[in-house]
Design a protein around this motif. Structure first.
Motif, mmCIF file in Angstrom:
data_model
loop_
_atom_site.group_PDB
_atom_site.id
_atom_site.type_symbol
_atom_site.label_atom_id
_atom_site.label_comp_id
_atom_site.label_asym_id
_atom_site.label_seq_id
_atom_site.Cartn_x
_atom_site.Cartn_y
_atom_site.Cartn_z
ATOM 1 N N SER A 1 61.141 84.988 25.455
ATOM 2 C CA SER A 1 60.944 86.305 26.046
ATOM 3 C C SER A 1 61.707 87.398 25.307
ATOM 4 O O SER A 1 61.349 88.551 25.375
ATOM 5 N N LYS B 1 48.659 98.071 22.192
ATOM 6 C CA LYS B 1 47.342 97.547 22.557
ATOM 7 C C LYS B 1 46.444 97.404 21.331
ATOM 8 O O LYS B 1 45.621 96.484 21.260
ATOM 9 N N CYS C 1 47.879 83.771 24.392
ATOM 10 C CA CYS C 1 47.722 84.668 25.541
ATOM 11 C C CYS C 1 48.566 84.221 26.726
ATOM 12 O O CYS C 1 49.025 85.052 27.515
ATOM 13 N N ARG C 2 48.779 82.923 26.857
ATOM 14 C CA ARG C 2 49.556 82.427 27.991
ATOM 15 C C ARG C 2 51.057 82.521 27.734
ATOM 16 O O ARG C 2 51.837 82.567 28.686
ATOM 17 N N ARG D 1 46.923 94.072 19.800
ATOM 18 C CA ARG D 1 46.288 93.008 20.592
ATOM 19 C C ARG D 1 44.773 93.029 20.400
ATOM 20 O O ARG D 1 44.136 91.982 20.338
ATOM 21 N N GLU E 1 53.113 92.960 22.319
ATOM 22 C CA GLU E 1 52.725 93.253 23.700
ATOM 23 C C GLU E 1 52.673 94.756 23.968
ATOM 24 O O GLU E 1 51.878 95.233 24.781
ATOM 25 N N GLU F 1 48.793 82.070 36.763
ATOM 26 C CA GLU F 1 49.890 81.402 36.057
ATOM 27 C C GLU F 1 50.365 80.147 36.785
ATOM 28 O O GLU F 1 51.149 79.373 36.241
ATOM 29 N N LYS G 1 57.358 89.508 19.609
ATOM 30 C CA LYS G 1 56.510 89.346 20.809
ATOM 31 C C LYS G 1 56.450 90.661 21.586
ATOM 32 O O LYS G 1 55.372 91.096 22.008
ATOM 33 N N GLN H 1 43.181 89.591 35.247
ATOM 34 C CA GLN H 1 44.134 88.487 35.354
ATOM 35 C C GLN H 1 45.132 88.754 36.485
ATOM 36 O O GLN H 1 45.496 89.902 36.765
ATOM 37 N N SER I 1 46.422 88.963 26.096
ATOM 38 C CA SER I 1 45.038 88.896 26.571
ATOM 39 C C SER I 1 44.519 90.286 26.910
ATOM 40 O O SER I 1 45.244 91.133 27.420
ATOM 41 N N GLY J 1 52.376 84.958 25.883
ATOM 42 C CA GLY J 1 52.647 86.367 25.623
ATOM 43 C C GLY J 1 51.529 87.182 26.242
ATOM 44 O O GLY J 1 50.424 86.674 26.445
ATOM 45 N N LYS J 2 51.774 88.426 26.553
ATOM 46 C CA LYS J 2 50.763 89.260 27.210
ATOM 47 C C LYS J 2 49.829 89.862 26.163
ATOM 48 O O LYS J 2 49.790 91.069 25.950
#
Length: 791
Positions: free
Chosen positions: A141, A153, A110-111, A156, A150, A126, A146, A121, A116, A113-114
């Motif tokens: 990136s 949804k 989660c940290r 995720r 992201e 960060e 990735k 947040q 979470s 890549g987006k």
């Protein structure tokens, strides 16, 4: 610089390095010793039931020397490839600030890549020191995988469901481990001359289990010093017995280290051998604890303990048991106890019973930790979390979950009465967790370690092939007990999903119905009502904006507190947030409004304690922010910038070193109450209620302090005035304001959504702990306002 000063010699530097390395090694050796009691209790007691669970069903027709050699070869290579290679050499390197487990892997992902789904947040999160743990995420990136994850949804959400399903399987372990471990240990009494009946054994096992769960509220720390020596004595015992049996019965068993015997095993047994893998995999149950309990130890200490003690002891024990079975093929049902030499039977039986209790204790504690982490992710209803140790951080007890686990464990023990059936369920639960961990680890290799996708694919395919074979064998046994962890996991996943769905819908309602700042500015600093002395702490889940419940107060109440603080207590995807970084302070509306925002941040393994000092820390932090805003240009560059947005981390160290306020602590509670009564407009009735509340709740009595403004002629008059208002408001009293919300589905919502929200989510909200209790808010100072959410 002194020209005559001598630089340290190379010999002295080498000596210093030697001392430091020796200190580090000795510390890791001590931690390795302590890890025996916490980490390896479950794994080390597997020899009690592996062979009896393997040679069941049609494989009883193959109870010969070649099949037994093949079974040992399978056990040896399984122990080598999964616990030793996968966990010890690879997985222990994927820690999250020293923490392990499926949630640690998910947190890392989660940290970097987006991924979470936590809604509140912020960019400021960060900047946390724990957030930056691991390699920089800038290089990754451009990863197309990735970006793909992201963007969607649903993917995720699927990732979160996979993590939750793994967590639920760990909860299943918490039910099954005590049942199979205790039942296996007491079954040794059937080998003795005075054999106990099955009913008597079952009663004894149930008594031990009830005692085990009844003592959970004491905390493991009270008997933890006994755990490590018990498991260590157990490991030495099984090593000695295994070595004796190997030499005495069949030394040729050493040939079975060759994987050639695995091929011969399957050639002889065929499909029956494949089904028997459901018993072989029990040899690695408890392996996940090495990674899950990493936070209490170090990776090096766990590696040392496993590689040099646990692994050799287990291999020699399985080898000795196989040597005994190769000459006594008719004793498979109680192979472990039958293989013990007569003179040492009773001592080993006693140690085995204690070792199984230790192993069960560790799994139950891990279950409490998993539940706590699920709650931090917004995926589990609020439950009572009791911190059982002042010295060992993370030792917690959850009463509701403890009794649910006890009832389920007793039901399974009484319902199945057979370690083979319970073993089928247990094996499926453990292998599912390992399968999920392998998948998450492959993602970590790509996104966190920034290695090539080829390397991640090789890792994934290699271990998924091995674990997939075992998982398929375990799934075959779903009708014979394997359905238990599936049913338990589906129930817990359903509860988690309903709670998460309802919580997100409620948060989105707040987000889309925020109070307009233009409307507040139009009301003026008085907000169109009378502002009376005092501080109002308005609790909300919103990290930005003003919650809609505030408009209810302004439009329906004739008066409100002079100082308002919007408090948001939230979780961030890191294991721990240091106290210095916990408070995030900002301002809402211009200075005359006296409205502030405070965001209190916790990690997924942090425990919210009621130390009675929250109010004082908050006042000091706001005072420090007021001064910082006046001094630092980025906070006071324009009037509009302070309407809602600019926030600063106010550390407790900064507050203590640059106190804007002079703090004087009042030791006598009678004095503090009299001072409050002089300076407060509260009624005598309310004061008497306060004193009764304090007498009934001495353990949560607030630390009484008074704030004073230091004499500083250089201080800005506007800042001094604002600080004086803050002090006077504090003296007048603090009120906690919360919304008592009712969440309902819209009339136009689908039938399924109405079912989930109106029945499922409402039931969970009514039967879990209230938010005021979970946040340790004193009832005497609490104001609740009802509000209906149509989601």
């Amino acid at each position: 610089m002194n020209k005559n000063a001598k630089l340290p010699s190379p010999q002295s530097l080498i000596g210093l390095i030697d001392v430091l390395s020796w200190v580090t090694l000795s510390r890791n050796l001590i931690l390795a010793y302590q890890s025996f009691g916490v980490v390896y209790g479950d794994l080390s007691t597997s020899p009690l039931y592996v062979y009896s669970s393997t040679f069941t069903g049609k494989l009883r027709n193959h109870q010969n020397e070649e099949a037994i050699f093949g079974a040992f070869s399978l056990i040896f290579w399984t122990l080598t490839l999964i616990p030793l290679l996968k966990y010890v050499f690879i997985l222990l390197s994927a820690d999250d600030n020293g923490e392990g487990g499926t949630f640690a892997l998910y947190s890392l992902l989660c940290r970097h890549g987006k991924f979470s789904l936590l809604p509140n947040q912020q960019a400021a999160d960060e900047e946390l020191s724990a957030y930056k743990y691991g390699p920089s995420s800038q290089v990754v990136s451009s990863s197309p995988l990735k970006r793909f994850l992201e963007k969607h949804k649903k993917l995720r959400t699927a990732l979160l469901l996979v993590v939750l399903f793994g967590a639920c399987m760990v909860i299943g372990d918490g039910v099954l481990t005590p049942a199979i471990s205790v039942l296996s240990s007491v079954s040794g009494l059937q080998v003795t001359e005075k054999k106990l009946t099955d009913g008597e054994l079952l009663l004894l096992a149930c008594v031990i289990l009830v005692g085990l769960f009844a003592l959970q509220h004491c905390g493991t720390h009270r008997v933890a010093f006994l755990f490590a020596p018990i498991v260590l004595i157990w490991l030495i015992s099984i090593f000695s017995i295994g070595l004796y049996n190997t030499i005495h019965w069949n030394p040729k068993i050493v040939y079975a280290f060759s994987p050639h015997y695995i091929i011969k095993f399957f050639r002889q047994t065929g499909k029956d051998g494949w089904i028997s893998l459901g018993g072989i995999l029990l040899s690695i149950t408890g392996t996940e604890a090495m990674f899950a309990d990493l936070g209490h130890f170090t990776a090096l200490s766990i590696r040392l303990a496993f590689a040099f003690v646990v692994y050799p002891c287990l291999v020699v024990q399985y080898m000795g048991q196989a040597a005994f079975l190769s000459k006594n093929t008719g004793t498979v049902a109680q192979s472990f106890y039958d293989s013990i030499p007569g003179p040492v039977f009773w001592p080993v039986f006693v140690v085995a019973t204690f070792a199984t209790i230790v192993g069960s204790q560790a799994v139950i504690t891990a279950t409490f930790s998993i539940i706590k982490q699920c709650h931090a992710l917004g995926c589990f209803p609020r439950v009572k979390v009791v911190h059982t140790s002042k010295h060992i951080y993370g030792q917690i007890y959850i009463p509701e979950i403890n009794w649910i686990l006890m009832i389920l464990t007793l039901a399974i023990t009484v319902g199945f009465r057979d370690t083979t059936l319970i073993g089928n369920a247990y094996g499926l639960a453990c292998m599912t967790v390992m399968f999920i961990t392998t998948f998450l680890m492959a993602l970590v290799i790509v996104f966190v370690w920034q290695k090539s996708m080829v390397l991640a694919a090789v890792f994934l395919l290699f271990f998924w092939f091995i674990e997939g074979v075992y998982l398929s064998a375990a799934l075959i046994k779903v009708p014979q007990g394997g359905w238990v962890p599936l049913v338990l996991s589906l129930i817990f996943v359903f509860v988690m999903f309903v709670w998460h769905y309802g919580t997100r819908k409620k948060y989105n309602f707040d987000l889309h119905n925020k109070v307009s700042l233009k409307w507040l500015l139009g009301l003026g600093p008085s907000l169109g009502i009378v502002r009376v002395p005092g501080i109002g702490l308005i609790y909300s889940e919103l990290a930005t904006g003003v919650p809609p419940i505030f408009s209810h107060f302004v439009t329906n109440l004739p008066a409100f507190h002079k100082v308002l603080v919007f408090v948001c207590v939230k979780s961030v995807p890191v294991p721990y947030v240091s106290p210095e970084e916990r408070f995030l302070i900002g301002r809402i509306c211009p200075r005359p409004y006296r409205m502030y925002r405070c965001i209190v941040r916790y990690g997924y393994k942090d425990i919210q304690r009621d130390d009675g000092d929250f109010e004082n820390q908050l006042i000091q932090s706001i005072a420090e922010f007021i001064q910082m805003e006046a001094v630092e240009p980025q906070f006071s560059s324009s009037e509009s910038s302070s309407l809602d947005g600019r926030m600063a981390v106010i550390s407790s160290r900064t507050v203590q070193s640059n106190l804007s306020l002079v703090v004087s602590e009042l030791e006598d509670f009678g004095l503090s109450n009299s001072i409050q009564s002089i300076q407060s407009s509260k009624s005598l009735t309310l004061q008497s209620l306060r004193s009764v509340f304090d007498e009934e709740n001495p353990q949560i009595r607030r630390r009484q302090v008074r704030f004073q403004l230091p004499s500083n002629p250089a201080m800005d008059p506007a800042v001094r005035e604002e600080l004086m208002d803050l002090i006077q408001a504090k003296e007048a009293g603090i009120a906690y304001i919360m919304g008592h919300s009712y969440v309902k589905a819209r009339r136009s919502a689908s039938f399924l959504k109405k079912l989930v929200i109106d029945i499922g989510y409402s039931f969970l909200r009514k039967n879990c702990r209230g938010p005021s209790v979970a946040l340790n808010i004193p009832h005497i100072s609490l104001i609740e306002v009802g509000m209906i959410y149509y989601v």
